[in-house]
Design an enzyme around this catalytic site. Structure first.
Site, PDB file in Angstrom:
ATOM      1  N   CYS A 332       0.867  -1.190  -0.007  1.00 40.57           N
ATOM      2  CA  CYS A 332       0.090  -0.153  -0.069  1.00 40.57           C
ATOM      3  C   CYS A 332       0.939   1.050   0.154  1.00 40.57           C
ATOM      4  CB  CYS A 332      -0.853   0.123   1.084  1.00 40.57           C
ATOM      5  SG  CYS A 332      -2.411   1.055   0.859  1.00 40.57           S
ATOM      6  N   HIS A 420      -3.722  -5.735   1.618  1.00 39.92           N
ATOM      7  CA  HIS A 420      -3.511  -5.937   3.064  1.00 39.92           C
ATOM      8  C   HIS A 420      -3.841  -7.438   3.567  1.00 39.92           C
ATOM      9  CE1 HIS A 420      -2.142  -1.931   4.159  1.00 39.92           C
ATOM     10  NE2 HIS A 420      -3.112  -1.451   3.217  1.00 39.92           N
TER      11      HIS A 420
END
Length: 466
Positions: A332, A420
């Protein structure tokens, strides 16, 4: 036969990090194991560790775990307001799972009139659905300077007439002063709600407490109902990470770059708790060349995190590490930092930035935030995770697809993904270990977490008051 509705239980603390979240988690699992339909609730949480519901809505990781402890599906009603710090004096505000930029622009004490109806509606929906609601406070109810804007502590307790238990971290010292002082700061109507004091994180011989609890009850009229031992577990932390670890010879050493506004660090728990892996948070300049792999985690403000890397000189160490040929993994915000550019036309973070340039990616920070659960076929198994980012990333022709075409990319020894939670999946964990020369001993982390929750509930049943 209709189920009995019980008064809400509320856990408040004398300080932050008194152990409120873990106690609520323990109570939720204990009651769920007894067949009680229970749900957690925290009106407002502040954390950069977040989770995504099946509806694609954002909530605090602690309440997500508490819902799992309660054996129910996580819902934003359990955490209707989430504050995510992205600068020294600014936090992104998540209301009912979505970013609310208008509320974020308001002064802190002016927000209550807009947010209090959100809190009461969410709490009311849980009370309608569940037999027992277990509520977590935030910080301390004795913060007099914040009382007029309170939407998470005594305002909630008074609204639902909860049975309140006040918790002190005795490992810090000064617990009896903390408990007495906090109680003294409360209004008479608030004091009436306190049903018991709780000593948490106790180490040593309980006989050393002497007659201190009797002294405290004499002063306040409130009994000390539990002395909870210091308890080591392998559950996700709300918003902290183990620092101070160092490189160890003979171990598989992985450097985790711990820059300001690092987020969702709980997703590395499977690495953190493996006996054959040494996960080392690196938050200041040091030579990285001896490490076996390098991870750049998520960030709530990629631009600010990138600036911190440059001011510390760690940017040069990361660039030097790439020349070793060993794996660099960016997740991310880490993905964005490793790329060529971070464009920020709306100035949501730190404006336009030049990235580390280790992979040919360009990211534009957009107003719309992508929040959703995802799953992919990966190595013949199902890989599950979630997205939570503002950035939209484009890859140049020389970049390869990693995991899937819209979720991750690789170039040479640099791998990046927006997904994630991938280390919770043993297929990804084993793949990662195969790349860096580690032992492929990944486990089902969800099952492991469930077992940890049962052990936590057992501990609480021995030392708690329920």
């Amino acid at each position: 036969m209709p189920r009995i509705k019980r008064k809400p239980i509320m856990i408040m603390g004398c300080t932050s990090d008194a152990g409120k979240s873990l106690l609520v988690t323990a109570i939720c699992r204990l009651l769920a194991n007894r067949g009680i339909k229970v749900a957690p609730f925290k009106a407002q949480n502040m954390s950069n560790n977040a989770a995504i519901t099946t509806q694609g809505l954002e909530m605090g990781r602690a309440q997500y775990l508490q819902a799992i402890a309660a054996k129910i599906e996580p819902s934003i009603h359990m955490n209707p307001i989430l504050l995510k710090p992205s600068a020294d004096t600014f936090s992104q505000v998540i209301v009912n799972g979505k970013v609310d930029q208008a509320i974020a622009r308001l002064p802190w004490l002016d927000r209550k009139k807009f947010l209090w109806p959100v809190v009461t509606k969410a709490l009311g929906s849980l009370q309608d659905e569940f037999e027992q609601v277990v509520i977590e406070g935030a910080g301390s109810p004795a913060e007099i300077n914040l009382r007029s804007g309170d939407i998470v502590n005594m305002s909630v307790a008074l609204h639902c007439q909860a049975d309140v238990y006040l918790v002190s971290d005795i490992d810090r010292g000064g617990s009896f002063a903390h408990l007495l002082g906090t109680w003294a700061c409360l209004a008479p109507a608030e004091k009436k709600l306190i049903k018991g004091f709780v000593l948490n994180k106790f180490r040593g011989d309980p006989a050393l407490l002497g007659d201190a609890t009797a002294w405290l009850e004499e002063k306040t009229g409130i009994p000390t109902v539990a002395n909870i031992p210091y308890y080591r577990h392998q559950l996700a932390e709300e918003d902290s990470f183990r620092l101070g670890c160092q490189y160890q010879k003979g171990m598989l050493n992985i450097a985790l770059i711990y820059y300001p506004y690092a987020s969702n660090l709980d997703e590395f728990d499977q690495l953190l708790y493996q006996q054959d892996v040494n996960l080392v948070p690196v938050h200041q300049y040091q030579d990285l060349s001896l490490f076996d792999a390098l991870i750049l985690p998520g960030s709530k403000n990629s631009g600010a995190s990138l600036e911190a890397l440059r001011s510390s000189g760690l940017d040069l160490q990361i660039e030097k590490f790439k020349q070793t040929g060993k794996m660099i993994l960016g997740i991310c915000g880490g993905l964005q930092i490793l790329g060529d550019k971070i464009l920020d036309p709306l100035n949501l973070e730190k404006g336009d930035q030049t990235g580390l340039g280790l992979i040919a990616l360009q990211t534009c920070i957009e107003k719309h935030k992508q929040t959703r659960q995802r799953q992919f076929n990966y190595g013949g198994e199902i890989l599950k995770g979630y997205e939570i980012h503002h950035g939209k990333t484009q890859a140049q022709a020389q970049v390869n697809v990693f995991i899937d075409r819209d979720i991750g990319w690789s170039q040479d020894n640099v791998y990046c993904t927006y997904l994630h939670g991938i280390f919770d999946d043993r297929c990804f964990y084993n793949w990662f270990m195969a790349q860096i020369g580690g032992v492929q001993n990944g486990i089902d982390w969800a099952a492991h977490t469930d077992n940890e929750l049962d052990k936590l509930a057992d501990m609480f049943s021995q030392h708690g008051w329920l």
